[in-house]
Design a protein around this motif. Structure first.
Motif, PDB file in Angstrom:
ATOM      1  N   HIS A  13       0.847  -1.202   0.000  1.00 34.08           N
ATOM      2  CA  HIS A  13       0.000   0.000   0.000  1.00 34.08           C
ATOM      3  C   HIS A  13       0.888   1.260   0.000  1.00 34.08           C
ATOM      4  O   HIS A  13       0.708   2.156  -0.815  1.00 34.08           O
ATOM      5  CB  HIS A  13      -0.907  -0.037   1.238  1.00 34.08           C
ATOM      6  CG  HIS A  13      -1.706   1.207   1.461  1.00 34.08           C
ATOM      7  ND1 HIS A  13      -3.066   1.255   1.260  1.00 34.08           N
ATOM      8  CD2 HIS A  13      -1.345   2.450   1.856  1.00 34.08           C
ATOM      9  CE1 HIS A  13      -3.498   2.477   1.532  1.00 34.08           C
ATOM     10  NE2 HIS A  13      -2.467   3.222   1.901  1.00 34.08           N
ATOM     11  N   GLU A  14       1.863   1.276   0.913  1.00 35.07           N
ATOM     12  CA  GLU A  14       2.735   2.453   1.007  1.00 35.07           C
ATOM     13  C   GLU A  14       3.587   2.623  -0.247  1.00 35.07           C
ATOM     14  O   GLU A  14       3.805   3.727  -0.714  1.00 35.07           O
ATOM     15  CB  GLU A  14       3.638   2.358   2.235  1.00 35.07           C
ATOM     16  CG  GLU A  14       2.944   2.659   3.535  1.00 35.07           C
ATOM     17  CD  GLU A  14       2.063   3.883   3.477  1.00 35.07           C
ATOM     18  OE1 GLU A  14       2.562   4.954   3.084  1.00 35.07           O
ATOM     19  OE2 GLU A  14       0.870   3.778   3.798  1.00 35.07           O
ATOM     20  N   HIS A  35       1.971   4.521  -2.942  1.00 37.48           N
ATOM     21  CA  HIS A  35       2.097   5.987  -2.796  1.00 37.48           C
ATOM     22  C   HIS A  35       3.465   6.427  -3.326  1.00 37.48           C
ATOM     23  O   HIS A  35       3.571   7.401  -4.060  1.00 37.48           O
ATOM     24  CB  HIS A  35       2.032   6.404  -1.324  1.00 37.48           C
ATOM     25  CG  HIS A  35       0.684   6.247  -0.685  1.00 37.48           C
ATOM     26  ND1 HIS A  35      -0.449   6.791  -1.210  1.00 37.48           N
ATOM     27  CD2 HIS A  35       0.310   5.602   0.447  1.00 37.48           C
ATOM     28  CE1 HIS A  35      -1.481   6.491  -0.416  1.00 37.48           C
ATOM     29  NE2 HIS A  35      -1.036   5.768   0.586  1.00 37.48           N
ATOM     30  N   ASN A  85      -8.455   3.936   5.060  1.00 43.02           N
ATOM     31  CA  ASN A  85      -7.582   5.030   4.636  1.00 43.02           C
ATOM     32  C   ASN A  85      -8.306   6.075   3.809  1.00 43.02           C
ATOM     33  O   ASN A  85      -7.773   7.153   3.571  1.00 43.02           O
ATOM     34  CB  ASN A  85      -6.372   4.493   3.885  1.00 43.02           C
ATOM     35  CG  ASN A  85      -5.262   4.126   4.843  1.00 43.02           C
ATOM     36  OD1 ASN A  85      -4.646   4.990   5.431  1.00 43.02           O
ATOM     37  ND2 ASN A  85      -5.049   2.837   5.047  1.00 43.02           N
ATOM     38  N   ASP A 136      -5.272   8.858   4.055  1.00 44.44           N
ATOM     39  CA  ASP A 136      -5.171   9.269   2.658  1.00 44.44           C
ATOM     40  C   ASP A 136      -6.382  10.095   2.236  1.00 44.44           C
ATOM     41  O   ASP A 136      -6.265  11.038   1.466  1.00 44.44           O
ATOM     42  CB  ASP A 136      -5.074   8.038   1.754  1.00 44.44           C
ATOM     43  CG  ASP A 136      -3.826   7.233   2.056  1.00 44.44           C
ATOM     44  OD1 ASP A 136      -2.817   7.839   2.448  1.00 44.44           O
ATOM     45  OD2 ASP A 136      -3.873   5.998   1.909  1.00 44.44           O
TER      46      ASP A 136
HETATM   47 ZN    ZN Z   1      -2.096   5.256   2.341  1.00 46.60          ZN
END
Ligand code: ZN
Length: 352
Positions: free
Chosen positions: A49-50, A53, A147, A155
């Motif tokens: 997930h990170e 980004h 998120n 987010d």
């Molecule tokens: Zn995130």
């Protein structure tokens, strides 16, 4: 105290595990091997997930300083918040999108197993694997959904700010987005008192996150407006290349500089850092000349933001940045130190 520990790096970005994640792993390990496995897998998916980004950040040449993994998600510390809303919302949306995609894929996989392997259900191994896949699918969907809550540091808070920033000033957008986040945090905590204690914790977490985000964004955006020339010292104390180190140290102490500024006939030569001088034994400093030590060619333009100078100080581990004009890059017109940065910070706080 350090609360997170480096466990490796991906694409040159250090990945750190937060202590709460480690504690959770230890606690769960005592109770059930299955949950332990589940949390280890979750950790893997939070990393993905990170990294999604980070991939978008990389695409826009934004540097990611590090990734810290928490059980409820991760935080990518980026060098600077993109003030272009288009970049911010894309970067923020990438994580939840990828989590949703993984969640749906795992759900589909879970549905496919009995179709493809009709007799496999009888095997205990397959049954466990199916439960794991199903649980991970749900966890990824929760990770994506959670998120998207429109509150910092989630987010969703960043997406909301970016959408607001299309219509108004970035700092105002931050204020509104943070306000909405705080209200959500309070509501969540209140609901939690009746329904679920976790909600209380998450609510408080969101409230603190929103407060911190507003402070840091507003100060850094106002600080970005403070020019180097507004806070520089225009009195410059420099030494010649042939000056001895002990004489140079005297000049430094008198001028209260941390590093030595070297000029030759009024032309800027470079900076000799405190660390370089300290490497030389005191008895040798009487003979050695500054030009015999390595020099850093560093300067900022007087019309640049003070944040630029501050970044240089952090990167080069110095406390003295010479200021020059764009037309005459060889002539030092002033210096900025960490005191100037602190002054700019106070000025920014007063301006906001
Ligand atoms: Zn995130």
């Amino acid at each position: 105290m350090k609360y997170s520990f480096k466990i490796g790096s991906v694409w040159g970005i250090p990945v750190e595990l937060h202590i709460t994640f480690i504690l959770l792993l230890i606690i769960v390990a005592f109770f059930s091997a299955y949950y332990f496995l589940l949390i280890v897998c979750l950790f893997f998916f939070v990393t993905i997930h990170e990294l999604s980004h980070s991939t978008v950040a990389k695409h826009y040449n934004i540097k990611v300083r590090k990734i810290v993994l928490y059980p409820i998600g991760g935080v990518s510390e980026i060098e600077e918040i993109p003030e272009k809303p288009g970049i911010e919302w894309r970067m923020a949306a990438a994580g939840p999108l990828v989590s949703f995609a993984i969640g749906l894929f795992l759900l589909a996989l879970d549905q496919l197993i009995p179709i493809k392997l009709p007799f496999a259900e009888a095997l205990p191994f397959v049954a466990t694997a199916r439960t794991l896949i199903y649980d991970l699918a749900i966890l990824n969907l929760i990770l994506g959904g959670f998120n998207l809550i429109p509150a910092f540091p989630m987010d969703g808070g960043r997406i909301l700010r970016a959408l607001l920033a299309e219509k108004m000033k970035f700092s105002d957008a931050t204020k509104y987005a943070a306000f909405i986040g705080k209200i959500l945090g309070i509501l969540m905590a209140l609901f939690g008192i009746w329904y679920n204690l976790w909600l209380v914790i998450i609510g408080i977490f969101i409230y603190i996150g929103a407060t911190e985000e507003t402070e840091s964004t507003i100060i850094s955006t106002t600080m970005a407006r403070v020019r180097v020339k507004d806070v520089m010292y225009s009195e410059v104390a420099s030494v010649k290349p042939e000056t001895t180190l002990s004489e140079a140290l005297e000049v430094m102490f008198k001028a209260r500089y941390h590093d030595v500024l070297v000029e030759k006939d009024g032309v800027f030569q470079g900076i000799v850092t405190w660390n370089e001088i300290m490497k030389i034994k005191p008895e040798q400093r009487i003979q050695l000349r500054v030009e015999q030590l390595p020099m850093k060619q560093i300067s900022v333009f007087s019309d640049e933001s003070i944040l630029e100078a501050y970044k240089i100080m952090l990167r080069e581990k110095i406390d003295l940045v010479p200021v020059v004009e764009r037309e005459t890059p060889g002539k030092v017109v002033g210096v900025v130190t960490s005191e100037s940065v602190a002054y700019a910070y106070e000025k920014a706080k007063a301006l906001r």
